[in-house]
Design an enzyme around this catalytic site. Structure first.
Site, PDB file in Angstrom:
ATOM      1  N   LYS A  69     -54.021  -4.572-108.764  1.00 45.21           N
ATOM      2  CA  LYS A  69     -53.149  -5.735-108.522  1.00 45.21           C
ATOM      3  C   LYS A  69     -52.934  -5.888-107.035  1.00 45.21           C
ATOM      4  O   LYS A  69     -52.729  -4.911-106.330  1.00 45.21           O
ATOM      5  CB  LYS A  69     -51.808  -5.463-109.227  1.00 45.21           C
ATOM      6  CG  LYS A  69     -50.769  -6.526-109.087  1.00 45.21           C
ATOM      7  CD  LYS A  69     -50.511  -7.205-110.423  1.00 45.21           C
ATOM      8  CE  LYS A  69     -49.754  -8.496-110.275  1.00 45.21           C
ATOM      9  NZ  LYS A  69     -50.477  -9.531-109.536  1.00 45.21           N
ATOM     10  N   LYS A 105     -56.512  -6.036-103.088  1.00 49.02           N
ATOM     11  CA  LYS A 105     -56.127  -7.091-102.141  1.00 49.02           C
ATOM     12  C   LYS A 105     -57.304  -8.030-101.949  1.00 49.02           C
ATOM     13  O   LYS A 105     -58.459  -7.621-102.100  1.00 49.02           O
ATOM     14  CB  LYS A 105     -55.743  -6.491-100.784  1.00 49.02           C
ATOM     15  CG  LYS A 105     -54.838  -7.392 -99.970  1.00 49.02           C
ATOM     16  CD  LYS A 105     -53.416  -7.354-100.484  1.00 49.02           C
ATOM     17  CE  LYS A 105     -52.497  -8.279 -99.736  1.00 49.02           C
ATOM     18  NZ  LYS A 105     -51.100  -8.047-100.101  1.00 49.02           N
ATOM     19  N   THR A 189     -39.791 -10.443-103.491  1.00 48.09           N
ATOM     20  CA  THR A 189     -40.061  -9.464-102.428  1.00 48.09           C
ATOM     21  C   THR A 189     -38.786  -9.237-101.610  1.00 48.09           C
ATOM     22  O   THR A 189     -38.376  -8.094-101.383  1.00 48.09           O
ATOM     23  CB  THR A 189     -41.206  -9.973-101.524  1.00 48.09           C
ATOM     24  OG1 THR A 189     -42.345 -10.196-102.358  1.00 48.09           O
ATOM     25  CG2 THR A 189     -41.541  -8.981-100.437  1.00 48.09           C
ATOM     26  N   ASN A 219     -42.104 -16.837 -97.068  1.00 51.14           N
ATOM     27  CA  ASN A 219     -41.497 -16.452 -98.337  1.00 51.14           C
ATOM     28  C   ASN A 219     -40.519 -15.279 -98.168  1.00 51.14           C
ATOM     29  O   ASN A 219     -39.343 -15.374 -98.524  1.00 51.14           O
ATOM     30  CB  ASN A 219     -42.608 -16.098 -99.344  1.00 51.14           C
ATOM     31  CG  ASN A 219     -42.033 -15.645-100.672  1.00 51.14           C
ATOM     32  OD1 ASN A 219     -41.363 -14.624-100.750  1.00 51.14           O
ATOM     33  ND2 ASN A 219     -42.257 -16.408-101.720  1.00 51.14           N
TER      34      ASN A 219
END
Ligand code: NAD
Length: 421
Positions: A69, A105, A189, A219
């Site tokens: 992931k 990634k 996050t 973000n």
């Protein structure tokens, strides 16, 4: 050997952690390099009829603990070294936070600001066409990262469905809610870092009213500004790629977010309400108690670490502090909440999204927040305790904690996968 690539630097932290554990050589042999890195050149049609190509990668670093992931980054400076390093960090992060996932990634070397929306969509779809055999809901699950977002994830999920001939929401996370995204993914996050920070605030010596400087206002940066601002912290400085602003009595976070929403830099607020401009590279030396790093890698380095005045650093970005800078900060007794712990909220809620997609379910926001909070506090406590017991930094303790889980799994796995390659 002197580390010279980003991956060498990251590996050095792995070897350092291994010194505190009694693990077999097999563990380090398996974790020292990526399992597979796939490279492609994405050729797309531009709006003016010409065609352009962009180098792209997907690295699946290690899948001992589960399907891999990790986010996909669109950035003009992306390299294979960066992608592999970030995939390594994802491997350690998923182990640390105790998710049944490995690390991956992806990246495309592109300046997204030069592409129209339709060109961006073609690029996103082309990425999936080129890497469709690598990704998959039980194999490798991408998510957003720098300069990619829920819209891009929606295009990618749609393209994957077209290729495999069935709707497969669990192939990608960070999707819009309307297409199977999870409530709470957007600010996950920052929220994860926020839960960790509040839980450990007393130990860190942070009180409400503490001054905060934030590097990066995307973000991660804008959401941590919102959360900390609402909790009574004072946001005194922020930067984005164009520059920065500061105000000793506190910046208006809503105005900063409105500026970004309108496509303006945070610098557009300078000149009113006591707000002054701040050169981007001076952010790390602003007078504050908490420095939040939420931009890119290597932003605190040997050349500026000595100027950091904060007592605590929250690493929402991946690898924002170089190993040389780490030593300088440590000597100054500055506490660093390390990336693989501090920004693990993103992958944690991505994991929740994947679980919901596989269950055909959708959890209420309160459930997502409660589960995220528990994870961050539990694993945060474990890392803190390890650091105290072993007399090591939180970063080393985070690696020791993650490596303990990975080593246990690799050691009981047997050798069949070595034979199969
Ligand atoms: P984003 O694209 O939304 O925002 C990046 C921000 O950094 C932008 O505001 C940009 O202007 C700013 N920036 C770029 N160069 C800068 C510079 N030199 N100085 C100051 N600001 C600069 O990206 P994001 O998702 O917020 O990611 C930021 C960091 O957090 C990255 O390291 C990413 O890997 C990490 N991260 C993100 C997530 C996630 O869920 N989005 C999860 C874990 C880690």
């Amino acid at each position: 050997m002197v580390p010279n690539t980003m991956l060498d630097q990251a590996r050095a932290r792995l070897y350092e952690a291994a010194r505190h554990l009694n693990i077999t050589a097999d563990v380090l042999e398996k974790l020292k390099s990526p399992r597979e890195t796939t490279q492609a050149r994405l050729v797309i049609r531009m709006d003016d009829g010409s065609s352009k190509s962009y180098p792209a990668w997907r690295c699946r670093y290690d899948d001992t603990l589960g399907p891999t992931k990790g986010g996909i980054r669109f950035h003009p400076d992306v390299t294979i070294d960066e992608v592999e390093t970030l995939a390594f960090l994802m491997t350690m992060k998923c182990a640390l936070i105790n998710l049944p996932l490995g690390g991956a990634k992806g990246g495309v070397r592109v300046d997204i600001h030069n592409l129209s929306a339709t060109e961006q969509e073609r690029l996103a779809r082309r990425y999936v066409q080129c890497f469709a055999k690598v990704i998959g809901p039980n194999r490798d699950i991408p998510a957003p990262d720098v300069y990619t977002n829920s819209t891009i994830m929606a295009w990618m999920a749609d393209e994957y469905a077209a290729i495999v001939g069935e709707v497969t929401p669990a192939v990608i996370t960070g999707k819009p809610i309307a297409l199977g995204g999870s409530l709470g993914r957007e600010d996950a996050t920052a929220r994860g870092g926020y839960y960790l920070l509040l839980h450990q605030a007393q130990k860190l010596g942070l009180r409400p009213g503490a001054r905060v400087a934030i590097q990066g206002f995307g973000n991660a940066g804008k959401h941590i500004a919102q959360l900390l601002g609402a909790a009574g912290f004072k946001i005194v400085a922020v930067t984005d790629s164009k520059g920065g602003v500061q105000c000793s009595s506190g910046l208006d976070v809503d105005k900063l977010i409105a500026a970004k929403r309108q496509g303006r830099s945070v610098t557009s607020l300078a000149g009113s309400d006591g707000v002054c401009t701040l050169p981007a590279d001076e952010l790390v030396s602003v007078n504050c108690e908490l420095l939040v790093l939420a931009a890119l890698e290597d932003m605190v380095h040997a050349g500026n670490a000595a100027r950091v005045k904060a007592q605590v650093i929250l690493e929402l970005a991946n690898a924002p502090i170089t190993p040389e800078a780490d030593k300088i900060l440590n000597a100054k007794n500055i506490i660093v909440l390390p990336d693989i712990l501090a920004n693990a909220g993103g992958v944690t809620v991505s994991y929740f999204e994947w679980v919901q997609n596989r269950q055909g379910d959708s959890w209420p926001l309160e459930q997502v927040h409660a589960r995220l909070k528990t994870k961050m506090e539990q694993e945060g406590d474990a890392v803190w305790t390890l650091a105290q017991e072993k007399g090591i930094t939180l970063r080393s303790a985070a690696y020791v904690h993650a490596l303990t889980r990975l080593a246990e799994a690799i050691e009981v796995q047997g050798t069949q996968h070595f034979l199969m390659g």
